[in-house]
Design a protein around this motif. Structure first.
Motif, PDB file in Angstrom:
ATOM      1  N   GLN A 102       0.823  -1.208   0.000  1.00 32.58           N
ATOM      2  CA  GLN A 102       0.000   0.000   0.000  1.00 32.58           C
ATOM      3  C   GLN A 102       0.863   1.267   0.000  1.00 32.58           C
ATOM      4  O   GLN A 102       0.418   2.331  -0.421  1.00 32.58           O
ATOM      5  CB  GLN A 102      -0.928  -0.001   1.220  1.00 32.58           C
ATOM      6  N   GLU A 105       4.159   3.275  -4.499  1.00 31.97           N
ATOM      7  CA  GLU A 105       3.438   3.891  -5.611  1.00 31.97           C
ATOM      8  C   GLU A 105       3.852   3.213  -6.914  1.00 31.97           C
ATOM      9  O   GLU A 105       5.050   3.132  -7.231  1.00 31.97           O
ATOM     10  CB  GLU A 105       3.759   5.384  -5.678  1.00 31.97           C
ATOM     11  N   ARG A 372      -5.476   2.122   4.186  1.00 33.50           N
ATOM     12  CA  ARG A 372      -5.163   1.799   2.801  1.00 33.50           C
ATOM     13  C   ARG A 372      -5.017   3.075   1.991  1.00 33.50           C
ATOM     14  O   ARG A 372      -5.673   4.075   2.261  1.00 33.50           O
ATOM     15  CB  ARG A 372      -6.285   0.955   2.163  1.00 33.50           C
ATOM     16  N   THR A 374      -5.628   2.683  -1.208  1.00 36.20           N
ATOM     17  CA  THR A 374      -6.503   2.348  -2.325  1.00 36.20           C
ATOM     18  C   THR A 374      -7.960   2.606  -1.964  1.00 36.20           C
ATOM     19  O   THR A 374      -8.783   1.692  -1.896  1.00 36.20           O
ATOM     20  CB  THR A 374      -6.291   0.874  -2.719  1.00 36.20           C
ATOM     21  N   LYS A 448      -2.709  -2.064  -7.527  1.00 34.22           N
ATOM     22  CA  LYS A 448      -2.731  -0.611  -7.388  1.00 34.22           C
ATOM     23  C   LYS A 448      -2.809   0.078  -8.748  1.00 34.22           C
ATOM     24  O   LYS A 448      -3.417   1.139  -8.877  1.00 34.22           O
ATOM     25  CB  LYS A 448      -1.503  -0.128  -6.615  1.00 34.22           C
ATOM     26  N   PHE A 451      -6.372  -0.026  -9.602  1.00 30.91           N
ATOM     27  CA  PHE A 451      -7.067   0.960  -8.774  1.00 30.91           C
ATOM     28  C   PHE A 451      -6.944   2.366  -9.365  1.00 30.91           C
ATOM     29  O   PHE A 451      -7.929   3.093  -9.497  1.00 30.91           O
ATOM     30  CB  PHE A 451      -6.504   0.937  -7.353  1.00 30.91           C
TER      31      PHE A 451
END
Length: 461
Positions: A102, A105, A372, A374, A448, A451
């Motif tokens: 998390q 990046e 999170r 996300t 991610k 997401f």
């Protein structure tokens, strides 16, 4: 608000409440949060349904046998287990900061100072395991948790095993773990445990610094791995993103020949591990000549306060005294019985000691959810949010369904052609809707990326 709403809580036993919101999922079950109403103590409860997972018993037993012997600040604590006729409950330390991935990046990574601190703690936890003759065999960001204080915790010992007993080491022959993190010798077998674990740490190191995985498989059939193995990688990502010292360390950890690979003690002595990183100063120059501080290049979609916390991490190299009262937790383990335990509403009004409270999530109690990156807010009704979400999923040709808890479950494949499953919960909070994305299966970095793509589509709709 219905009893299906994810913000409801269930009285678990005595003063302990169970949050219906799922913290995470594993191969054989799900993890939920228990919180004490009086003391506000929090523990994680891993729930295994043996009716659903018939082959779980032996693996869970092996996991428990190993995990209960461990006591280290960089390893998730095991408090106990409770077995029922069809279900089993493992009581674990709650890591409020969530999974390591998390904090990474995609295509960017993390500040080098944070990576260095996390690497030191990861190696510290791994050294403890190896000293006890235990190999983890599935080191990856999804199995590394972060406490509220920023302390790294190795978790999930489902694939762990003993490789040394009474000073005698045995070679391993089982191919297990997660493909992009597996050492090349694991595919050939037999292999030594310690170098294989350290290879996985090297992949985590690269992922933290660059936000990328270097390859999907460390085999001759993989083009990216072949380039690495034949020294034809220097202009390619993720290697072109690394500074010279970081690249040098990565090359020594990801040495294809396990006999030439750095040992754990040798990694700790490497120059990069002792550089003083200043969050206010530029990072070391990268291979492609970029001298702009990494902290300036963060994706603008990340919340501003999250960036600030990552630039000035509160990570420590030792764990503060735990606020958990061992006696209170063990009392919960011992007093839980099959006559007084349920995680879903009973169909009949028998003498179940289970109650439901409908407590809407607000900013005041939001900390009871796992942290999170996300997730994001929209100013729509819940019905309109669901309509928009489903429309976007259809336009992207993603396979989705809605489960009994009204969570949207998406099944797809990532760029590495591996299965990726994640869920989206819609939470009503402060007159807005929070879309909370949670990984169920697959690579955290690939999750991610999905997401961010879905978030961008949502914002532009």
């Amino acid at each position: 608000m219905s009893s299906e709403d994810i913000s409801t809580t269930t009285v678990f036993v005595q003063d302990w409440l169970c949050f219906d919101n799922i913290l995470g999922e594993g191969a054989f079950g799900e993890v939920k949060l228990l919180i004490n109403k009086r003391t506000q103590e929090k523990i994680a409860c891993k729930i295994i349904n043996h009716d659903k997972y018939k082959d779980a018993s032996s693996q869970i037993n092996r996991e428990v046998v190993i995990h209960k012997t461990l006591d280290h600040e960089n390893i998730i604590k095991f408090f106990g287990r409770r077995q029922e006729p069809s279900k089993e409950y493992l009581f674990l330390e709650y890591a409020e900061g969530g999974e390591l991935f998390q904090l990474i990046e995609p295509d960017v990574g993390m500040p080098s100072g944070s990576v260095q601190l996390f690497m030191k703690q990861l190696l510290c936890g791994l050294k403890y395991l190896h000293t006890k003759g235990i190999t983890h065999r599935d080191i990856k960001p999804e199995n590394i948790l972060i406490s509220a204080e920023g302390v790294l915790k190795i978790s999930d010992f489902g694939m762990a095993t003993y490789f040394r007993f009474k000073g005698k080491e045995r070679w391993l022959d089982k191919k297990c773990g997660t493909k992009p993190y597996l050492a090349p010798e694991v595919f050939l077998r037999p292999y030594r445990a310690e170098p294989a674990d350290l290879w996985s740490c090297g992949i985590v190191f690269v992922a933290m610094l660059t936000g990328e995985l270097p390859w999907s498989l460390a085999t001759d059939e993989n083009a990216e791995f072949n380039q690495w193995n034949n020294d034809m990688y220097i202009l390619n990502t993720p290697w072109s993103k690394l500074g010279y010292m970081a690249l040098s360390l990565a090359r020594k950890i990801l040495q294809v020949d396990p006999k030439k690979r750095l040992t754990l003690d040798e990694i700790e002595r490497q120059p990069w591990m002792h550089v003083h990183f200043n969050a206010e100063a530029p990072e070391e120059d990268t291979v492609d000549g970029t001298s702009e501080p990494r902290c300036k290049r963060y994706n603008s979609m990340v919340a501003e306060e999250t960036i600030l916390n990552r630039e000035k991490p509160t990570v420590t190299l030792s764990q503060p005294n735990s606020s958990l009262r061992q006696s209170t937790i063990m009392q919960t383990v011992k007093t839980t019985s099959n006559d007084h335990l349920c995680f879903s509403q009973p169909t009949q009004n028998d003498n179940w000691m289970v109650q439901f409270t409908q407590s809407p999530i607000t900013k005041d109690n939001f900390d009871n959810l796992i942290k999170r990156m996300t997730r994001f807010y929209v100013s729509m009704t819940k019905e309109r949010t669901m309509e928009t979400l489903c429309s976007i999923l259809d336009s992207l040709h993603l396979t989705w369904s809605v489960d009994v808890n009204r969570a949207v479950s998406i099944t797809t494949t990532d760029s590495l052609k591996n299965q990726l499953i994640f869920k989206i919960n819609l939470i009503e909070m402060d007159k807005k809707i929070l879309l909370d994305f949670r990984l169920c299966k697959g690579c955290g970095l690939q999750f991610k990326r999905k997401f961010l793509k879905l978030k961008e589509y949502f914002i532009n709709n």
